[in-house]
Design a protein around this motif. Structure first.
Motif, PDB file in Angstrom:
ATOM      1  N   ARG A 194       0.857  -1.180   0.000  1.00  0.00           N
ATOM      2  CA  ARG A 194       0.000   0.000   0.000  1.00  0.00           C
ATOM      3  C   ARG A 194       0.895   1.232   0.000  1.00  0.00           C
ATOM      4  NH1 ARG A 194      -4.214  -2.249   4.719  1.00  0.00           N
ATOM      5  NH2 ARG A 194      -4.704  -4.207   3.618  1.00  0.00           N
ATOM      6  N   GLN A 195       1.068   1.836  -1.164  1.00  0.00           N
ATOM      7  CA  GLN A 195       1.999   2.936  -1.333  1.00  0.00           C
ATOM      8  C   GLN A 195       1.600   3.772  -2.537  1.00  0.00           C
ATOM      9  OE1 GLN A 195       5.610   0.643  -1.975  1.00  0.00           O
ATOM     10  NE2 GLN A 195       5.254   0.517  -4.173  1.00  0.00           N
ATOM     11  N   SER A 196       2.080   5.015  -2.576  1.00  0.00           N
ATOM     12  CA  SER A 196       1.811   5.886  -3.719  1.00  0.00           C
ATOM     13  C   SER A 196       2.947   5.862  -4.738  1.00  0.00           C
ATOM     14  CB  SER A 196       1.580   7.321  -3.247  1.00  0.00           C
ATOM     15  OG  SER A 196       2.733   7.825  -2.576  1.00  0.00           O
ATOM     16  N   GLY A 197       4.136   5.363  -4.330  1.00  0.00           N
ATOM     17  CA  GLY A 197       5.270   5.288  -5.240  1.00  0.00           C
ATOM     18  C   GLY A 197       5.172   4.100  -6.183  1.00  0.00           C
ATOM     19  N   GLY A 261       6.035  17.506  17.640  1.00  0.00           N
ATOM     20  CA  GLY A 261       7.074  16.632  18.156  1.00  0.00           C
ATOM     21  C   GLY A 261       6.715  15.817  19.365  1.00  0.00           C
ATOM     22  N   SER A 262       5.456  15.810  19.763  1.00  0.00           N
ATOM     23  CA  SER A 262       5.093  15.147  21.014  1.00  0.00           C
ATOM     24  C   SER A 262       5.101  13.628  20.884  1.00  0.00           C
ATOM     25  CB  SER A 262       3.722  15.634  21.487  1.00  0.00           C
ATOM     26  OG  SER A 262       2.762  15.461  20.457  1.00  0.00           O
ATOM     27  N   SER A 263       4.154  13.103  20.141  1.00  0.00           N
ATOM     28  CA  SER A 263       4.072  11.654  19.950  1.00  0.00           C
ATOM     29  C   SER A 263       3.483  11.377  18.573  1.00  0.00           C
ATOM     30  CB  SER A 263       3.209  11.002  21.036  1.00  0.00           C
ATOM     31  OG  SER A 263       3.170   9.606  20.872  1.00  0.00           O
ATOM     32  N   PRO A 264       4.303  11.438  17.524  1.00  0.00           N
ATOM     33  CA  PRO A 264       3.788  11.252  16.164  1.00  0.00           C
ATOM     34  C   PRO A 264       3.172   9.866  15.980  1.00  0.00           C
ATOM     35  CG  PRO A 264       6.199  11.262  16.192  1.00  0.00           C
ATOM     36  CD  PRO A 264       5.752  11.671  17.548  1.00  0.00           C
ATOM     37  N   ASP A 265       2.105   9.822  15.177  1.00  0.00           N
ATOM     38  CA  ASP A 265       1.362   8.583  14.973  1.00  0.00           C
ATOM     39  C   ASP A 265       1.260   8.276  13.479  1.00  0.00           C
ATOM     40  OD1 ASP A 265      -0.316   6.416  14.990  1.00  0.00           O
ATOM     41  OD2 ASP A 265      -2.090   7.519  15.667  1.00  0.00           O
ATOM     42  N   PRO A 266       2.128   7.437  12.944  1.00  0.00           N
ATOM     43  CA  PRO A 266       2.105   7.134  11.504  1.00  0.00           C
ATOM     44  C   PRO A 266       0.782   6.557  11.018  1.00  0.00           C
ATOM     45  CG  PRO A 266       4.159   6.370  12.483  1.00  0.00           C
ATOM     46  CD  PRO A 266       3.269   6.786  13.619  1.00  0.00           C
ATOM     47  N   SER A 267       0.016   5.915  11.900  1.00  0.00           N
ATOM     48  CA  SER A 267      -1.247   5.325  11.457  1.00  0.00           C
ATOM     49  C   SER A 267      -2.245   6.389  11.011  1.00  0.00           C
ATOM     50  CB  SER A 267      -1.859   4.472  12.576  1.00  0.00           C
ATOM     51  OG  SER A 267      -2.304   5.271  13.651  1.00  0.00           O
ATOM     52  N   SER A 268      -1.971   7.664  11.338  1.00  0.00           N
ATOM     53  CA  SER A 268      -2.888   8.747  10.963  1.00  0.00           C
ATOM     54  C   SER A 268      -2.418   9.500   9.717  1.00  0.00           C
ATOM     55  CB  SER A 268      -3.021   9.738  12.127  1.00  0.00           C
ATOM     56  OG  SER A 268      -1.800  10.446  12.339  1.00  0.00           O
ATOM     57  N   TRP A 269      -1.328   9.066   9.109  1.00  0.00           N
ATOM     58  CA  TRP A 269      -0.733   9.841   8.020  1.00  0.00           C
ATOM     59  C   TRP A 269      -1.169   9.427   6.620  1.00  0.00           C
ATOM     60  CZ3 TRP A 269       4.980   9.376  10.105  1.00  0.00           C
ATOM     61  CH2 TRP A 269       5.098  10.120  11.283  1.00  0.00           C
ATOM     62  N   GLY A 270      -1.947   8.389   6.505  1.00  0.00           N
ATOM     63  CA  GLY A 270      -2.379   7.952   5.186  1.00  0.00           C
ATOM     64  C   GLY A 270      -1.349   7.077   4.489  1.00  0.00           C
ATOM     65  N   ILE A 271      -1.559   6.884   3.193  1.00  0.00           N
ATOM     66  CA  ILE A 271      -0.732   5.982   2.383  1.00  0.00           C
ATOM     67  C   ILE A 271       0.701   6.504   2.323  1.00  0.00           C
ATOM     68  CG2 ILE A 271      -0.374   4.992   0.091  1.00  0.00           C
ATOM     69  CD1 ILE A 271      -2.847   3.890   1.152  1.00  0.00           C
ATOM     70  N   PRO A 272       1.705   5.678   2.615  1.00  0.00           N
ATOM     71  CA  PRO A 272       3.095   6.131   2.517  1.00  0.00           C
ATOM     72  C   PRO A 272       3.568   6.186   1.078  1.00  0.00           C
ATOM     73  CG  PRO A 272       3.048   3.821   3.135  1.00  0.00           C
ATOM     74  CD  PRO A 272       1.616   4.284   3.105  1.00  0.00           C
ATOM     75  N   LEU A 273       4.696   6.837   0.869  1.00  0.00           N
ATOM     76  CA  LEU A 273       5.313   6.877  -0.459  1.00  0.00           C
ATOM     77  C   LEU A 273       5.874   5.508  -0.819  1.00  0.00           C
ATOM     78  CD1 LEU A 273       6.268   8.540  -2.918  1.00  0.00           C
ATOM     79  CD2 LEU A 273       8.276   9.221  -1.570  1.00  0.00           C
ATOM     80  N   ALA A 274       6.442   4.806   0.160  1.00  0.00           N
ATOM     81  CA  ALA A 274       7.005   3.476  -0.067  1.00  0.00           C
ATOM     82  C   ALA A 274       6.612   2.552   1.065  1.00  0.00           C
ATOM     83  CB  ALA A 274       8.525   3.548  -0.177  1.00  0.00           C
ATOM     84  N   ASP A 275       6.252   1.332   0.714  1.00  0.00           N
ATOM     85  CA  ASP A 275       5.832   0.324   1.686  1.00  0.00           C
ATOM     86  C   ASP A 275       6.616  -0.956   1.422  1.00  0.00           C
ATOM     87  OD1 ASP A 275       4.436  -1.226   3.523  1.00  0.00           O
ATOM     88  OD2 ASP A 275       2.704  -1.540   2.203  1.00  0.00           O
ATOM     89  N   PHE A 276       7.345  -1.417   2.447  1.00  0.00           N
ATOM     90  CA  PHE A 276       8.108  -2.658   2.356  1.00  0.00           C
ATOM     91  C   PHE A 276       7.599  -3.597   3.456  1.00  0.00           C
ATOM     92  CE2 PHE A 276      10.897   0.809   0.933  1.00  0.00           C
ATOM     93  CZ  PHE A 276      11.299   0.352  -0.329  1.00  0.00           C
TER      94      PHE A 276
END
Length: 346
Positions: A194-197, A261-276
């Motif tokens: 699941r990626q945009s790249g 900078g407190s506690s970033p949550d990648p699950s809220s950022w949407g589709i990543p550029l690259a997914d491995f």
């Protein structure tokens, strides 16, 4: 005593005695079992939310205190001389202020002997997992350049893996390439991503495809002039057992939980550029003890080849001649960081 019914224990001599209906039923069950097992093997990993807390912060005037300067021979045969910290500071190849840290190629010395001066720094701290936030203001570009921002364990390469977060060459206008390089047994083929790249080679093994690794490319705005023109932005790398994901956020679109900078949550950022994903790669066993590395190589096994130097970018003459004789052409060959933060799971 009669033994329990078990087809697995049948001898070859007894198998023809079984009825056709029983054999057909057994075959159907076997097919269903294999399908279920196959589905499990190909299942997309669980990237559910992890709470992260700040572990390390690289920034301000002490930015380079947290790095070692590599000054050995270039492992990729570049036309470059990596200098130590004292030389880098005297030539203004590395400098840091309250808000930025810069790594440059020497853009003043004509006809250097053995390669143009440049910098490669490696973090003193090492990491097995975590969330890495790179605030990048400017990416290096120009004929003959081969810059990269990556994670690796240099002395034990490739056993502990390599993650290329940003990598490009020459003018860098083909976009950023993100890739993994590993020992055998790590592949991105055959599973959901699941990626945009755009995916490139699927086998991450350095013994496959001339160590191309398993790569993903971004669009033209993910590196070079396109990226720099908007004031840069943030690259975020998440390294966890479920997989490795990389996001790129332009300066005007950085998520608020990264900015504060407190506690970033990648699950809220949407589709990543690259997914491995870890579907066909045990991430924990292939990636460990990793340093953060930033460098600007020149020519070498990638940027200096005719395919990339001449055919792709139409750069003049030979790469080494150009690098040696045109110091002023390297004024844009610099990294500028706003800072780096590393978070660990709490």
């Amino acid at each position: 005593m009669k033994q329990p019914y078990s087809p697995r224990s049948w001898s070859l001599r007894k198998k023809p005695i079984a009825s056709p209906e029983l054999l057909v039923g057994t075959a159907i069950l076997a097919v269903l079992f294999n399908l279920i097992q196959g589905a499990k093997a190909q299942a997309y990993p669980d990237y559910s939310s992890i709470r992260y807390q700040l572990l390390d912060s690289y920034g301000g005037p002490s930015f380079f205190d947290q790095f070692n300067y590599f000054s050995g021979d270039d492992p990729t045969d570049g036309y470059v001389t990596y200098v130590n910290r004292g030389t880098a500071q005297s030539l203004n190849l590395t400098s840091a202020t309250d808000t930025t840290a810069t790594l440059r190629v020497d853009a003043s010395t004509p006809n250097p002997s053995g390669g143009r001066n440049s910098v490669r720094v490696e973090s003193k701290n090492t990491y097995n997992s975590g969330l890495f936030i790179f605030d990048i203001i400017h990416t290096p570009y120009g004929c003959g350049t081969w810059p990269a921002l990556w994670l690796t364990d240099g002395p034990n390469w490739p056993n502990n893996g390599e993650i290329d977060i940003l990598e490009s060459h020459n003018h860098g206008s083909h976009g950023n390439e993100m890739s993994l390089h590993t020992t055998g047994g790590c592949s991105m083929d055959g599973g959901e991503r699941r990626q945009s790249g755009t995916s490139l080679e699927g086998n991450c093994d350095i013994g496959s495809d001339g160590n191309a690794g398993c790569g993903v490319t971004g669009d033209l705005g993910t590196y070079g002039v396109g990226f720099n023109g908007g004031g840069g932005g943030v690259y975020a790398l998440e390294l966890r057992d479920a997989g490795i994901r990389i996001w790129n956020f332009p300066r005007a679109s950085i998520p608020s939980d990264i900015n504060d900078g407190s506690s970033p949550d990648p699950s809220s950022w949407g589709i990543p550029l690259a997914d491995f994903p870890s579907t066909n790669c045990d991430i924990g066993s292939h990636f460990r003890n990793l340093n953060i590395v930033a460098n600007i190589d020149l020519c070498g096994e990638l940027a200096g080849t005719s395919t990339h130097y001449t055919q792709m970018y139409n750069c003049p003459g030979s790469c080494t001649d150009f690098v040696a004789n045109n110091p002023s052409q390297f004024e844009d060959a610099y990294w500028e960081f706003g800072g780096i933060r590393v978070y660990q799971a709490s």
